[in-house]
Design a protein around this motif. Structure first.
Motif, short mmCIF file in Angstrom:
data_model
loop_
_atom_site.label_atom_id
_atom_site.label_comp_id
_atom_site.label_asym_id
_atom_site.label_seq_id
_atom_site.Cartn_x
_atom_site.Cartn_y
_atom_site.Cartn_z
N SER A 116 0.84 -1.19 0.00
CA SER A 116 0.00 0.00 0.00
C SER A 116 0.88 1.25 0.00
N HIS A 141 1.95 9.87 7.31
CA HIS A 141 0.69 10.61 7.18
C HIS A 141 0.94 12.11 7.01
N LEU A 144 2.08 12.56 3.44
CA LEU A 144 0.97 12.42 2.50
C LEU A 144 0.15 13.71 2.45
N GLY A 145 -0.04 14.33 3.60
CA GLY A 145 -0.71 15.61 3.60
C GLY A 145 0.09 16.67 2.86
N LEU A 149 -2.03 14.11 -0.72
CA LEU A 149 -2.63 12.79 -0.91
C LEU A 149 -2.95 12.14 0.43
N ALA A 150 -3.48 12.93 1.34
CA ALA A 150 -3.74 12.43 2.70
C ALA A 150 -4.73 11.28 2.71
N ASP A 151 -5.58 11.18 1.69
CA ASP A 151 -6.61 10.15 1.68
C ASP A 151 -6.19 8.87 0.95
N LYS A 152 -4.91 8.76 0.59
CA LYS A 152 -4.47 7.62 -0.23
C LYS A 152 -3.60 6.61 0.53
N ALA A 153 -3.55 6.68 1.85
CA ALA A 153 -2.65 5.81 2.61
C ALA A 153 -2.92 4.33 2.37
N LYS A 154 -4.19 3.95 2.20
CA LYS A 154 -4.51 2.53 2.05
C LYS A 154 -4.57 2.08 0.59
N GLN A 164 0.01 11.03 -9.17
CA GLN A 164 -0.14 10.64 -7.78
C GLN A 164 0.98 9.69 -7.36
#
Length: 268
Positions: A116, A141, A144-145, A149-154, A164
């Motif tokens: 992931s 995290h 990613l922010g 792309l904070a919402d793409k961790a998984k 991306q």
């Protein structure tokens, strides 16, 4: 931003490349390259294909070692140590430790497809630097922010656009808290409409004081963000100086020819 000085007040560059030569078979790829990068500056390497730009980056990161010459990071020789008049190549383990201080972003992302996004980012800090999972995850995290792309961790790489994926690759490199970031044509594999999102992240890094050496064909980016532009051709640096001067008022005819071709391609 930390500035390194000698007792006499001379500013010491974070990166010093001294008379670097590299040969592949009968082809001499680098021919005595000299270049410095000071703490907190952005050095942009431009020039035609085959000029030796990517090879120079690979030597800085010790993916390849020069045949002659030296590269220093923060005063320490990369890939070898000096004993008297001889240079002894370091073991792969020693080189790997040095490489941990250098983040590198390639053209083609090189993310692990079976991991992931979060796992891609925390793998090296945990495995190489021995960080705990909680600390590595928190930094991931945060990064990613930072790259939007904070919402793409998984998510997995196959679910992401090229832009991306490249931003994740940048976050992964930053997770090692490097002293230096290297970028090898980071937008060349992207569709034009995805290029800006990667360049915006790089502009943010430059604004935050990250030392960067960037191989790029994006002349406008180099002019806007670069502190220094170095033009390479046939394995040598033919012109270098303040980016806006070099890219606006080039002195070498080969630089003028290269910039004219770049402008023509952008207009096509």
């Amino acid at each position: 931003m930390t500035v390194h000085e000698t007792p006499s007040g001379e500013i010491v560059p974070l990166v010093r490349i001294s008379n670097v030569w590299k040969k592949r078979g009968a082809n001499v790829v680098l021919k005595g390259v000299n270049l410095v990068a000071h703490q907190g500056t952005v050095v942009c390497l431009l020039g035609p294909s085959g000029a030796g730009k990517s090879t120079l980056l690979r030597c800085i990161n010790a993916i390849e070692l020069p045949d002659r010459g030296m590269i220093h990071l923060d005063g320490v020789a990369i890939g070898c140590r000096q004993e008297g008049d001889k240079f002894i190549r370091l073991s792969e383990r020693e080189v790997s430790r040095q490489r941990a201080d250098i983040g590198m972003v390639f053209q083609n992302f090189n993310l692990f497809p079976h991991m992931s996004v979060l796992e891609n980012i925390i793998d090296a800090p945990m495995r190489v630097r021995g960080e705990g999972r909680a600390a590595a995850t928190q930094r991931a995290h945060d990064l990613l922010g930072r790259v939007g792309l904070a919402d793409k961790a998984k998510a997995y790489p196959r679910h992401l656009s090229g832009g991306q994926q490249q931003r994740i690759a940048i976050a992964r490199a930053l997770a090692m808290q490097p002293k230096l970031m290297l970028f090898d044509e980071p937008t060349s594999a992207l569709d034009p409409h995805l290029t800006d999102e990667v360049l915006d992240v790089m502009k943010g890094l430059a604004g935050a004081g990250m030392t960067m050496i960037v191989v790029t064909h994006e002349v406008a980016f180099a002019r806007q963000v670069g502190d220094v532009a170095a033009i390479m051709a046939d394995g040598v640096i033919i012109e270098a100086g303040p980016a806006r001067d070099v890219l606006t008022r080039p002195q070498d005819p080969r630089t003028r020819k290269f910039l004219a071709k770049s402008l023509q391609k952008q207009q096509e």
